[in-house]
Design a protein around this motif. Structure first.
Motif, PDB file in Angstrom:
ATOM      1  N   MET A 265      -3.585 122.534  57.618  1.00  0.00           N
ATOM      2  CA  MET A 265      -3.515 121.070  57.428  1.00  0.00           C
ATOM      3  C   MET A 265      -2.134 120.493  57.443  1.00  0.00           C
ATOM      4  N   SER A 266      -1.684 119.700  58.037  1.00  0.00           N
ATOM      5  CA  SER A 266      -0.235 119.009  58.246  1.00  0.00           C
ATOM      6  C   SER A 266      -0.067 118.066  57.202  1.00  0.00           C
ATOM      7  N   LEU A 267       1.110 117.990  56.762  1.00  0.00           N
ATOM      8  CA  LEU A 267       1.581 117.284  55.694  1.00  0.00           C
ATOM      9  C   LEU A 267       2.286 115.932  56.313  1.00  0.00           C
ATOM     10  N   LEU A 268       1.553 114.514  55.952  1.00  0.00           N
ATOM     11  CA  LEU A 268       2.028 113.247  56.721  1.00  0.00           C
ATOM     12  C   LEU A 268       2.475 112.435  55.530  1.00  0.00           C
ATOM     13  N   LYS A 269       3.189 111.400  56.014  1.00  0.00           N
ATOM     14  CA  LYS A 269       3.687 110.204  55.264  1.00  0.00           C
ATOM     15  C   LYS A 269       3.586 108.992  55.819  1.00  0.00           C
ATOM     16  N   ASP A 270       2.709 108.204  55.256  1.00  0.00           N
ATOM     17  CA  ASP A 270       2.612 106.710  55.734  1.00  0.00           C
ATOM     18  C   ASP A 270       2.628 105.705  54.425  1.00  0.00           C
ATOM     19  N   LYS A 271       2.667 104.384  54.815  1.00  0.00           N
ATOM     20  CA  LYS A 271       2.221 103.409  53.876  1.00  0.00           C
ATOM     21  C   LYS A 271       0.929 102.693  54.033  1.00  0.00           C
ATOM     22  N   PHE A 272       0.425 102.440  52.754  1.00  0.00           N
ATOM     23  CA  PHE A 272      -1.198 101.966  52.866  1.00  0.00           C
ATOM     24  C   PHE A 272      -1.442 101.022  51.766  1.00  0.00           C
ATOM     25  N   ILE A 273      -2.150 100.189  51.794  1.00  0.00           N
ATOM     26  CA  ILE A 273      -2.896  99.181  50.686  1.00  0.00           C
ATOM     27  C   ILE A 273      -3.984  99.817  50.188  1.00  0.00           C
ATOM     28  N   ILE A 274      -4.217 100.072  48.935  1.00  0.00           N
ATOM     29  CA  ILE A 274      -5.366 100.527  48.286  1.00  0.00           C
ATOM     30  C   ILE A 274      -6.396  99.703  48.334  1.00  0.00           C
TER      31      ILE A 274
ATOM     32  N   PHE B 113      -8.961 109.478  50.664  1.00  0.00           N
ATOM     33  CA  PHE B 113      -7.973 110.331  49.848  1.00  0.00           C
ATOM     34  C   PHE B 113      -8.649 111.134  48.601  1.00  0.00           C
ATOM     35  N   ILE B 114      -8.395 112.293  48.365  1.00  0.00           N
ATOM     36  CA  ILE B 114      -8.614 112.717  47.233  1.00  0.00           C
ATOM     37  C   ILE B 114      -7.226 113.068  46.360  1.00  0.00           C
TER      38      ILE B 114
ATOM     39  N   PHE C 176       2.295 106.807  50.613  1.00  0.00           N
ATOM     40  CA  PHE C 176       1.503 108.506  50.531  1.00  0.00           C
ATOM     41  C   PHE C 176       2.059 109.582  51.215  1.00  0.00           C
ATOM     42  N   THR C 177       2.200 110.653  50.889  1.00  0.00           N
ATOM     43  CA  THR C 177       2.324 111.826  51.443  1.00  0.00           C
ATOM     44  C   THR C 177       1.166 112.627  51.118  1.00  0.00           C
TER      45      THR C 177
ATOM     46  N   GLU D 261       1.568 113.036  46.932  1.00  0.00           N
ATOM     47  CA  GLU D 261       2.435 112.268  46.150  1.00  0.00           C
ATOM     48  C   GLU D 261       2.438 110.843  46.499  1.00  0.00           C
ATOM     49  N   ALA D 262       2.754 109.996  45.483  1.00  0.00           N
ATOM     50  CA  ALA D 262       2.463 108.390  45.856  1.00  0.00           C
ATOM     51  C   ALA D 262       3.495 107.879  45.069  1.00  0.00           C
TER      52      ALA D 262
END
Length: 199
Positions: A1-10, A35-36, A60-61, A76-77
């Protein structure tokens, strides 16, 4: 699994087990991801301060799942904007949660070409913070949402709402009579659409 980072609205939060959370969120590309967040209810270091709440704009990371349809693992968040003005009263908060539901019902996993949906959600949340009349903003959002989804064609009475930016919804208060006359019909169209949307 690769580690990604992006922005989101929950969009949605659900408790899973004793301390985990499952989250649905929409990316700037309009893609809905799930996500979990393991131990989120216990870990104040990684997920403290009420970061993981619906309506919040976050970074989110996460570990990307290698299997389609599986949950990504949140590492992380951090909070970008919690739109505090949304919580000024019940009507504003209720409408914000309804907007999340509308977007959540039509957004899809794997769809990276619906940035308009993310933008509509973000602009609406910002506008709810300063809305003087929630019903006017509700009409404004509904018409833009239905038009984007291809449910309606523009009609002359819609013109003020469709040519005005969501951030300027307060300037549409002079059209309150139109809202009073048409909102129920438009709201019924939205509810029918999201109830029967084939995702």
């Amino acid at each position: 699994m690769s580690l990604l980072k992006d922005k989101f609205i929950i969009l949605r939060k659900m408790k899973y087990g004793e301390s985990d959370l499952i989250l649905h969120a929409i990316s700037p590309q309009g893609e809905k991801l799930s996500f979990i967040a393991r131990g989120a209810l216990k870990s104040k270091k990684r997920f403290g301060g009420g970061i993981l709440e619906p309506t919040h704009f976050v970074s989110f990371t996460y570990k990307e799942s290698s299997e389609e349809g599986k949950l990504h693992t949140l590492q992380e968040a951090s909070l970008i904007n919690d739109f505090p003005g949304i919580r000024q009263d019940y009507d504003h908060l209720e409408f914000a949660l309804h907007v999340l539901d509308c977007v959540g019902k039509v957004s899809q996993e794997g769809d990276k070409h619906s940035d308009f949906l993310f933008n509509l959600l973000g602009h609406t949340l910002k506008s709810i913070e300063i809305a003087q009349d929630v019903l006017v903003l509700k009409m404004h959002f509904y018409l833009r949402f239905l038009l984007q989804q291809g449910v309606i064609q523009p009609e002359p009475w819609m013109a003020p709402f469709l040519r005005t930016n969501l951030a300027d919804s307060n300037t549409l208060i002079s059209h309150r009579q139109v809202v009073d006359e048409e909102l129920n019909n438009v709201e019924n169209m939205v509810r029918h659409y999201i109830a029967h949307a084939v995702i």
